[in-house]
Design a protein around this motif. Structure first.
Motif, PDB file in Angstrom:
ATOM      1  N   ASP A 243     -11.162  41.560  -3.559  1.00 41.33           N
ATOM      2  CA  ASP A 243     -12.646  41.371  -3.627  1.00 41.33           C
ATOM      3  C   ASP A 243     -13.034  39.925  -4.129  1.00 41.33           C
ATOM      4  O   ASP A 243     -14.285  39.561  -3.894  1.00 41.33           O
ATOM      5  CB  ASP A 243     -13.071  42.396  -4.803  1.00 41.33           C
ATOM      6  CG  ASP A 243     -13.128  43.869  -4.312  1.00 41.33           C
ATOM      7  OD1 ASP A 243     -12.891  44.099  -3.196  1.00 41.33           O
ATOM      8  OD2 ASP A 243     -13.165  44.708  -5.192  1.00 41.33           O
ATOM      9  N   LEU A 244     -12.249  39.381  -4.944  1.00 40.45           N
ATOM     10  CA  LEU A 244     -12.244  37.856  -5.386  1.00 40.45           C
ATOM     11  C   LEU A 244     -11.763  36.999  -4.412  1.00 40.45           C
ATOM     12  O   LEU A 244     -12.432  35.968  -3.996  1.00 40.45           O
ATOM     13  CB  LEU A 244     -11.803  37.424  -6.632  1.00 40.45           C
ATOM     14  CG  LEU A 244     -12.331  37.895  -8.089  1.00 40.45           C
ATOM     15  CD1 LEU A 244     -11.657  37.598  -9.311  1.00 40.45           C
ATOM     16  CD2 LEU A 244     -13.875  37.215  -7.952  1.00 40.45           C
ATOM     17  N   GLY A 245     -10.831  37.242  -3.868  1.00 39.93           N
ATOM     18  CA  GLY A 245     -10.240  36.407  -2.749  1.00 39.93           C
ATOM     19  C   GLY A 245     -10.839  36.181  -1.358  1.00 39.93           C
ATOM     20  O   GLY A 245     -10.932  35.008  -0.797  1.00 39.93           O
ATOM     21  N   PHE A 246     -11.304  37.357  -1.027  1.00 38.33           N
ATOM     22  CA  PHE A 246     -11.831  37.411   0.603  1.00 38.33           C
ATOM     23  C   PHE A 246     -13.071  36.674   0.609  1.00 38.33           C
ATOM     24  O   PHE A 246     -13.123  35.718   1.314  1.00 38.33           O
ATOM     25  CB  PHE A 246     -12.158  38.923   0.887  1.00 38.33           C
ATOM     26  CG  PHE A 246     -12.849  38.813   2.276  1.00 38.33           C
ATOM     27  CD1 PHE A 246     -12.006  38.496   3.378  1.00 38.33           C
ATOM     28  CD2 PHE A 246     -14.000  39.100   2.616  1.00 38.33           C
ATOM     29  CE1 PHE A 246     -12.449  38.494   4.734  1.00 38.33           C
ATOM     30  CE2 PHE A 246     -14.651  39.146   3.672  1.00 38.33           C
ATOM     31  CZ  PHE A 246     -13.794  38.864   4.803  1.00 38.33           C
ATOM     32  N   PRO A 247     -13.963  36.718  -0.323  1.00 42.62           N
ATOM     33  CA  PRO A 247     -15.312  35.822  -0.530  1.00 42.62           C
ATOM     34  C   PRO A 247     -14.844  34.427  -0.576  1.00 42.62           C
ATOM     35  O   PRO A 247     -15.630  33.445   0.103  1.00 42.62           O
ATOM     36  CB  PRO A 247     -16.250  36.503  -1.662  1.00 42.62           C
ATOM     37  CG  PRO A 247     -15.643  37.871  -1.778  1.00 42.62           C
ATOM     38  CD  PRO A 247     -14.382  37.813  -1.480  1.00 42.62           C
ATOM     39  N   THR A 248     -13.986  34.346  -1.597  1.00 39.83           N
ATOM     40  CA  THR A 248     -13.554  32.608  -1.771  1.00 39.83           C
ATOM     41  C   THR A 248     -12.944  32.177  -0.390  1.00 39.83           C
ATOM     42  O   THR A 248     -13.259  31.248   0.114  1.00 39.83           O
ATOM     43  CB  THR A 248     -12.444  32.733  -2.997  1.00 39.83           C
ATOM     44  OG1 THR A 248     -13.206  33.264  -4.079  1.00 39.83           O
ATOM     45  CG2 THR A 248     -12.098  31.194  -3.204  1.00 39.83           C
ATOM     46  N   ALA A 249     -12.180  32.975   0.257  1.00 40.19           N
ATOM     47  CA  ALA A 249     -11.641  32.416   1.464  1.00 40.19           C
ATOM     48  C   ALA A 249     -12.584  32.103   2.596  1.00 40.19           C
ATOM     49  O   ALA A 249     -12.540  31.307   3.216  1.00 40.19           O
ATOM     50  CB  ALA A 249     -10.649  33.535   2.225  1.00 40.19           C
ATOM     51  N   MET A 250     -13.580  33.095   2.401  1.00 36.20           N
ATOM     52  CA  MET A 250     -14.732  32.856   3.666  1.00 36.20           C
ATOM     53  C   MET A 250     -15.486  31.490   3.145  1.00 36.20           C
ATOM     54  O   MET A 250     -15.978  30.757   4.201  1.00 36.20           O
ATOM     55  CB  MET A 250     -15.581  33.909   3.319  1.00 36.20           C
ATOM     56  CG  MET A 250     -15.166  35.375   4.026  1.00 36.20           C
ATOM     57  SD  MET A 250     -14.652  35.370   5.814  1.00 36.20           S
ATOM     58  CE  MET A 250     -12.856  34.807   5.827  1.00 36.20           C
ATOM     59  N   GLN A 251     -15.649  31.264   1.816  1.00 38.56           N
ATOM     60  CA  GLN A 251     -16.416  30.116   1.433  1.00 38.56           C
ATOM     61  C   GLN A 251     -15.752  28.843   1.793  1.00 38.56           C
ATOM     62  O   GLN A 251     -16.196  28.045   2.576  1.00 38.56           O
ATOM     63  CB  GLN A 251     -16.462  29.999  -0.129  1.00 38.56           C
ATOM     64  CG  GLN A 251     -17.388  30.936  -0.829  1.00 38.56           C
ATOM     65  CD  GLN A 251     -16.987  31.240  -2.258  1.00 38.56           C
ATOM     66  OE1 GLN A 251     -16.066  30.274  -2.889  1.00 38.56           O
ATOM     67  NE2 GLN A 251     -17.727  32.135  -2.837  1.00 38.56           N
ATOM     68  N   MET A 252     -14.239  28.841   1.637  1.00 37.14           N
ATOM     69  CA  MET A 252     -13.616  27.649   2.273  1.00 37.14           C
ATOM     70  C   MET A 252     -13.486  27.930   3.568  1.00 37.14           C
ATOM     71  O   MET A 252     -13.395  26.918   4.475  1.00 37.14           O
ATOM     72  CB  MET A 252     -12.031  27.942   1.711  1.00 37.14           C
ATOM     73  CG  MET A 252     -12.220  27.610   0.258  1.00 37.14           C
ATOM     74  SD  MET A 252     -10.285  27.640  -0.472  1.00 37.14           S
ATOM     75  CE  MET A 252     -10.037  26.034   0.272  1.00 37.14           C
ATOM     76  N   LEU A 253     -13.301  28.941   4.395  1.00 37.71           N
ATOM     77  CA  LEU A 253     -13.365  28.815   5.774  1.00 37.71           C
ATOM     78  C   LEU A 253     -14.851  28.182   6.395  1.00 37.71           C
ATOM     79  O   LEU A 253     -14.665  27.566   7.358  1.00 37.71           O
ATOM     80  CB  LEU A 253     -13.293  30.475   6.362  1.00 37.71           C
ATOM     81  CG  LEU A 253     -13.310  30.525   7.976  1.00 37.71           C
ATOM     82  CD1 LEU A 253     -12.203  29.843   8.649  1.00 37.71           C
ATOM     83  CD2 LEU A 253     -13.426  32.080   8.199  1.00 37.71           C
ATOM     84  N   PHE A 254     -15.789  28.587   5.891  1.00 39.57           N
ATOM     85  CA  PHE A 254     -17.097  28.137   6.339  1.00 39.57           C
ATOM     86  C   PHE A 254     -17.445  26.655   6.474  1.00 39.57           C
ATOM     87  O   PHE A 254     -17.552  25.925   7.210  1.00 39.57           O
ATOM     88  CB  PHE A 254     -18.361  28.760   5.545  1.00 39.57           C
ATOM     89  CG  PHE A 254     -18.487  30.127   5.906  1.00 39.57           C
ATOM     90  CD1 PHE A 254     -18.060  30.780   7.129  1.00 39.57           C
ATOM     91  CD2 PHE A 254     -18.939  30.923   4.909  1.00 39.57           C
ATOM     92  CE1 PHE A 254     -18.179  32.015   7.028  1.00 39.57           C
ATOM     93  CE2 PHE A 254     -18.989  32.506   4.964  1.00 39.57           C
ATOM     94  CZ  PHE A 254     -18.763  32.872   6.242  1.00 39.57           C
TER      95      PHE A 254
END
Length: 455
Positions: A243-254
């Motif tokens: 729940d913390l890692g997926f949004p953070t990964a998306m932030q970096m991906l964008f």
């Protein structure tokens, strides 16, 4: 005014004490790419462009993996602030499993994604050179992701030096194997780009081994190295990490995918434009790693204060980090402007590429400030474990603001390569402003709630 300024600057020493090993460690990762670029650049513009193209997909995968690993730090930091070693150990062990699986999955996805390289309208000679390089570097993501699990765990305990030591020594290993494998030395064959890839792979396995060896021997970490039995692994902990890692990964991906799209847009302008873009990106990435160090520090210190429920000090410490990164990035911006004609000459001696890179460095100088601020504010929000709304902000800033500007002004009949970088400037500036508004709102809200609770 001086009293207000001192309220923030008094934290600079502690901020830097935590941040500098992260800065050097992150610079170590960039130095791997820098060494590859410097050594491969001597082979020609096409080879340098191939490294840029191959790394473009690698960096997208890397951003996802690192994003997931970042979930470990705020959870361990909060557990440390609350004095809960058992919970910190749980997050650490579950994080290792998560990062290992991520490394394997990312490697497989990159192998499946190779045909995409032929669909991007890139120069054929560049694609043919990039593919074998990409295969080997993709495999190196497995040891790198496991390394990230150990690193983020140690960061969460405010011990940032050991990952730095491992990274810097691994750079020496990388340089050695690059030299003997790119150009051929003694009994070793001349492998050119593939040799650079092998150097990266070997150095990343070494880096993982060294960090594990250091942490296992330190008394502070021994309680965390009592390994969890398989049946003790719990889905709720994996879920919290996800729940913390997926949004953070998306932030970096964008963000990374915006920079990657700029590599592809530069490729449409020709090999020289793509090589110039790679030089400017590599230089900008090195200064960005300084900001990343302060961003990790923001996650650690804000997470600690959250564990203590001391929200007034949390806000003051966070603002000290925002001010500190602004001042540091202002110095780098000035350096880029003054040295724009000199820095590209360290990479290659192609006059057209050097001129193009110098133009890009002017824009890079301007976005240093917003780029540094947005990553530190994002780190502070991560320390608060606020990741969902910041993810939406990142998407809006990079893909609804940044990319359209880059695509329009990056046309050959508009501003060309420089126009592509106008998009980066617009996206990063929008991100910095919106993330600041979010942190200001949340920190004030937490202070009000705490005051109401105590009254």
């Amino acid at each position: 005014m001086a009293v207000l300024f001192n309220k923030y600057t008094q934290e600079f020493r502690q901020n830097f004490k935590i941040a500098y090993p992260v800065m050097l460690g992150q610079l170590g990762h960039i130095l791997v790419a820098l060494v590859d670029n410097l050594m491969v650049g001597r082979l020609g513009a096409a080879q340098l462009a191939a490294v840029s193209l191959g790394n473009s997909l690698i960096f997208i995968a890397l951003s996802l993996g690192i994003g997931f690993s970042f979930a470990i730090t705020p959870l361990v930091a909060e557990a440390d602030g609350a004095g809960d070693t058992a919970m910190g150990r749980n997050y650490f062990h579950h994080g290792i499993v998560m990062c290992t699986l991520n490394g394997v999955l990312l490697f497989l996805l990159l192998l499946l994604a190779k045909p995409i390289m032929y669909m991007l309208n890139q120069p054929v000679e560049v694609v043919e050179l990039a593919l074998p390089y990409m295969d080997i570097v993709a495999f190196s993501l497995i040891p790198l992701m496991v390394f990230q699990a150990f690193k983020q765990f140690a960061d969460g305990l405010s011990n940032t030096r050991y990952a730095m030591y491992a990274t810097l020594v691994a750079n020496v290993v990388n340089v050695f194997f690059n030299f003997i494998l790119i150009y051929g030395f003694w009994i070793f064959p001349r492998l050119e780009l593939v040799g650079a890839a092998w150097g990266t792979l070997i150095s990343r396995f070494f880096m993982l081994w060294m960090l594990y060896y250091i942490l296992k021997r330190k008394d502070k970490f021994k309680p965390y190295f009592v390994w969890t039995r398989r049946k003790a692994f719990q889905w709720p902990i994996f879920k919290r990490l996800f729940d913390l890692g997926f949004p953070t990964a998306m932030q970096m991906l964008f963000e990374v995918s915006l920079f990657t799209s700029c590599i592809f847009l530069s490729g449409l302008l020709g090999t020289n434009a793509q090589a110039a873009n790679q030089i400017a990106l590599n230089l900008a990435a090195m200064t960005f790693m300084i900001a990343v160090g302060l961003g990790v520090t923001a996650t650690i210190r804000v997470g600690n204060q959250k564990g203590k429920a001391d929200f007034k000090n949390m806000r003051r410490i966070a603002f000290s980090l925002f001010l500190q990164v602004f001042l540091i990035e202002a110095v780098f911006a000035l350096g880029f402007i003054l040295l724009k004609d000199i820095l590209p000459t360290f990479y290659l001696d192609n006059v057209e590429v050097i001129v193009l890179a110098a133009q890009l460095l002017i824009v890079a100088a301007l976005f240093q400030l917003s780029d540094g601020l947005q990553v530190v504010i994002l780190g502070a929000l991560r320390g608060l474990q606020d990741v969902n709304i910041p993810t939406g902000i990142c998407f809006l800033a990079y893909w609804l603001v940044g990319f359209p500007v880059a695509w329009y002004f990056g046309q050959e009949d508009q501003a060309g390569s420089q126009g592509i970088w106008y998009g980066l400037l617009a996206g990063l500036s929008a991100s910095a402003v919106l993330l600041y508004i979010r942190f200001d709102y949340l920190s004030r809200k937490l202070i009000r709630l705490k005051q109401a609770e105590n009254s």
